[in-house]
Design a protein around this motif. Sequence first.
Motif, PDB file in Angstrom:
ATOM      1  N   ASP A 283     161.145  24.787 123.049  1.00 16.54           N
ATOM      2  CA  ASP A 283     160.544  24.062 124.178  1.00 16.54           C
ATOM      3  C   ASP A 283     160.545  22.574 123.871  1.00 16.54           C
ATOM      4  OD1 ASP A 283     159.665  26.336 125.944  1.00 16.54           O
ATOM      5  OD2 ASP A 283     158.593  26.877 124.126  1.00 16.54           O
ATOM      6  N   ARG A 284     161.720  22.024 123.751  1.00 20.32           N
ATOM      7  CA  ARG A 284     161.887  20.667 123.234  1.00 20.32           C
ATOM      8  C   ARG A 284     161.366  19.601 124.186  1.00 20.32           C
ATOM      9  NH1 ARG A 284     168.438  20.544 123.260  1.00 20.32           N
ATOM     10  NH2 ARG A 284     168.044  22.487 122.110  1.00 20.32           N
ATOM     11  N   TYR A 285     161.232  19.924 125.468  1.00 21.47           N
ATOM     12  CA  TYR A 285     160.753  18.933 126.436  1.00 21.47           C
ATOM     13  C   TYR A 285     159.233  18.996 126.614  1.00 21.47           C
ATOM     14  CZ  TYR A 285     165.700  19.609 127.435  1.00 21.47           C
ATOM     15  OH  TYR A 285     167.055  19.763 127.301  1.00 21.47           O
ATOM     16  N   SER A 286     158.686  20.191 126.647  1.00 18.52           N
ATOM     17  CA  SER A 286     157.249  20.378 126.882  1.00 18.52           C
ATOM     18  C   SER A 286     156.445  20.449 125.595  1.00 18.52           C
ATOM     19  CB  SER A 286     157.011  21.663 127.677  1.00 18.52           C
ATOM     20  OG  SER A 286     157.415  22.801 126.921  1.00 18.52           O
ATOM     21  N   HIS A 287     157.102  20.835 124.502  1.00 18.03           N
ATOM     22  CA  HIS A 287     156.462  21.023 123.190  1.00 18.03           C
ATOM     23  C   HIS A 287     155.428  22.153 123.215  1.00 18.03           C
ATOM     24  CE1 HIS A 287     158.569  17.413 122.068  1.00 18.03           C
ATOM     25  NE2 HIS A 287     157.911  16.691 122.951  1.00 18.03           N
ATOM     26  N   THR A 288     155.622  23.117 124.095  1.00 13.22           N
ATOM     27  CA  THR A 288     154.697  24.256 124.195  1.00 13.22           C
ATOM     28  C   THR A 288     155.153  25.424 123.323  1.00 13.22           C
ATOM     29  OG1 THR A 288     155.884  25.023 126.176  1.00 13.22           O
ATOM     30  CG2 THR A 288     153.927  23.643 126.522  1.00 13.22           C
ATOM     31  N   ASP A 289     155.794  25.135 122.221  1.00 16.85           N
ATOM     32  CA  ASP A 289     156.401  26.161 121.368  1.00 16.85           C
ATOM     33  C   ASP A 289     155.388  27.153 120.810  1.00 16.85           C
ATOM     34  OD1 ASP A 289     159.362  24.970 120.865  1.00 16.85           O
ATOM     35  OD2 ASP A 289     157.885  23.357 120.877  1.00 16.85           O
ATOM     36  N   LEU A 290     154.147  26.745 120.586  1.00 18.59           N
ATOM     37  CA  LEU A 290     153.179  27.666 119.993  1.00 18.59           C
ATOM     38  C   LEU A 290     152.780  28.788 120.943  1.00 18.59           C
ATOM     39  CD1 LEU A 290     150.726  25.676 117.699  1.00 18.59           C
ATOM     40  CD2 LEU A 290     152.902  26.770 117.169  1.00 18.59           C
ATOM     41  N   TRP A 291     152.890  28.588 122.247  1.00 17.33           N
ATOM     42  CA  TRP A 291     152.689  29.693 123.183  1.00 17.33           C
ATOM     43  C   TRP A 291     153.762  30.767 122.937  1.00 17.33           C
ATOM     44  CZ3 TRP A 291     150.711  25.018 124.493  1.00 17.33           C
ATOM     45  CH2 TRP A 291     149.534  24.977 125.238  1.00 17.33           C
ATOM     46  N   ASP A 292     155.002  30.309 122.787  1.00 21.06           N
ATOM     47  CA  ASP A 292     156.103  31.235 122.504  1.00 21.06           C
ATOM     48  C   ASP A 292     155.930  31.875 121.128  1.00 21.06           C
ATOM     49  OD1 ASP A 292     157.094  30.363 124.895  1.00 21.06           O
ATOM     50  OD2 ASP A 292     158.931  29.479 124.102  1.00 21.06           O
ATOM     51  N   PHE A 293     155.515  31.093 120.157  1.00 17.54           N
ATOM     52  CA  PHE A 293     155.275  31.578 118.793  1.00 17.54           C
ATOM     53  C   PHE A 293     154.299  32.755 118.843  1.00 17.54           C
ATOM     54  CE2 PHE A 293     154.752  30.128 114.198  1.00 17.54           C
ATOM     55  CZ  PHE A 293     153.863  31.135 113.820  1.00 17.54           C
ATOM     56  N   ALA A 294     153.146  32.532 119.474  1.00 20.05           N
ATOM     57  CA  ALA A 294     152.131  33.579 119.537  1.00 20.05           C
ATOM     58  C   ALA A 294     152.651  34.812 120.267  1.00 20.05           C
ATOM     59  CB  ALA A 294     150.874  33.045 120.225  1.00 20.05           C
ATOM     60  N   HIS A 336     145.393  26.367 115.102  1.00 22.00           N
ATOM     61  CA  HIS A 336     146.001  25.457 116.073  1.00 22.00           C
ATOM     62  C   HIS A 336     145.653  25.812 117.516  1.00 22.00           C
ATOM     63  CE1 HIS A 336     147.989  24.151 112.513  1.00 22.00           C
ATOM     64  NE2 HIS A 336     148.589  25.324 112.356  1.00 22.00           N
ATOM     65  N   ARG A 337     144.546  26.535 117.684  1.00 27.65           N
ATOM     66  CA  ARG A 337     144.041  26.837 119.018  1.00 27.65           C
ATOM     67  C   ARG A 337     143.588  25.545 119.711  1.00 27.65           C
ATOM     68  NH1 ARG A 337     144.692  30.732 122.751  1.00 27.65           N
ATOM     69  NH2 ARG A 337     144.665  32.809 121.844  1.00 27.65           N
ATOM     70  N   ALA A 338     143.780  25.502 121.028  1.00 26.75           N
ATOM     71  CA  ALA A 338     143.293  24.380 121.836  1.00 26.75           C
ATOM     72  C   ALA A 338     142.838  24.954 123.174  1.00 26.75           C
ATOM     73  CB  ALA A 338     144.369  23.326 122.029  1.00 26.75           C
ATOM     74  N   GLY A 339     141.542  25.188 123.305  1.00 27.98           N
ATOM     75  CA  GLY A 339     141.032  25.814 124.516  1.00 27.98           C
ATOM     76  C   GLY A 339     141.575  27.212 124.662  1.00 27.98           C
ATOM     77  N   ASP A 340     142.117  27.526 125.841  1.00 31.10           N
ATOM     78  CA  ASP A 340     142.713  28.844 126.086  1.00 31.10           C
ATOM     79  C   ASP A 340     144.162  28.910 125.618  1.00 31.10           C
ATOM     80  OD1 ASP A 340     140.370  29.745 127.237  1.00 31.10           O
ATOM     81  OD2 ASP A 340     140.973  29.151 129.267  1.00 31.10           O
ATOM     82  N   GLY A 341     144.663  27.816 125.119  1.00 29.46           N
ATOM     83  CA  GLY A 341     146.066  27.784 124.702  1.00 29.46           C
ATOM     84  C   GLY A 341     146.226  27.292 123.280  1.00 29.46           C
ATOM     85  N   TRP A 342     147.240  26.442 123.086  1.00 35.00           N
ATOM     86  CA  TRP A 342     147.610  26.020 121.741  1.00 35.00           C
ATOM     87  C   TRP A 342     147.916  24.534 121.720  1.00 35.00           C
ATOM     88  CZ3 TRP A 342     146.945  29.957 118.425  1.00 35.00           C
ATOM     89  CH2 TRP A 342     146.978  31.255 118.970  1.00 35.00           C
TER      90      TRP A 342
END
Length: 377
Positions: A283-294, A336-342
């Motif tokens: 997720d190189r544009y959004s940097h939301t890779d940890l959602w995918d990781f989990a 690396h939790r952040a609220g309901d996400g990451w």
Amino acid sequence: MRTARILALAAVGTLTGALAACSGDKTDDAAAAGGPISVKATDTACEVGRTTLGAGTTHFKITNSGAKVTEFYVYAAGDRVMGEVENITPGLSRELRVELPAGTYEAACKPGMVGQGVRTALTVSGSASPLTEDAALAAASADYSRYVQSQATTLVDKTTEFAAAVKASDVAKAKALYPVARTYYERIEPVAETFGDLDPKVDGREDGATKELPFTGFHKLEKDLWITGDVSKDGAIADQLDADIRAVAAKAQTEKLSPLQLANGAKELLDEVANGKITGEEDRYSHTDLWDFAANVEGSKAAVAALRPALEKRDPQLVKSIDGGFAKVDAELAKHRAGDGWKLHNQLSEAELKGLSDAINALAEPISKIAGVISAK
């Protein structure tokens, strides 16, 4: 996604689907002695030690003698993936066990992890008792199929919401929905990858695009949402993503997965993490890779959970090792939790990324043993 996922891979070439120079009656001494069938992968060839096989479980050992990172696939008709090994770096070997009934198949090596690959025809004859004759393994396949079906159903719902937000040019809402929708896809990605061109259409990257499979799907919309902030012309792409996800879900409802596909899938999901999410490439544009990781870790857990009764009977110590590995990954990820996400990938330090990488690599080692344990007679 399986293309262009290692940062050290600077430049890759696209191969045509030319067949490797292997005769149909070629034999392999190691295989004849009961060992794995050797596959020598280079940047231009895919030399399979034996191309006439008996039905049942086939064990391949792939050695990358080329200069590019490669992949190895066994395809049935229509490029349906029966088994795969990704990210085989130069000089290293990886193994694959795949259950094949009688029929015709193709083995493919993909130097650079792109294109159709260098292909070799395989012929499988005879008959063999399927692994699902074992009641615990049959139950595992049925249980995991139900998991895939449930994830696929919610994937359709969340993708439809995401596509609607894109079509309405509601950038803020689409950004919020993007990692959520992908969670359901990433949990079952090894299954989705078996369905021919659907995975590259849904999850393809710009640097892996071809004339036949242009840059579309989740990551095209991701780029427009985060880089340009303009999705006013992306209605057709959103509609196509929605249609492709519905096609994945429809196929998932009837897909019958073998126990080895569960075992291989559990390992593939960890490979996804190690080679795409840890690096920030996915997720190189959004940097939301940890959602995918989990999500990848959760999908791997689900496959192992389905196989647990059979594994506990055959190798209880392996189960303990796997449980310990998952616990360490969960503990590292929880930081690396952040609220309901990451947290975003670009918010993590090199030390934090190394902690995640070390935990995943440690877990991958016992997970890699599952296929051998369940296929042993």
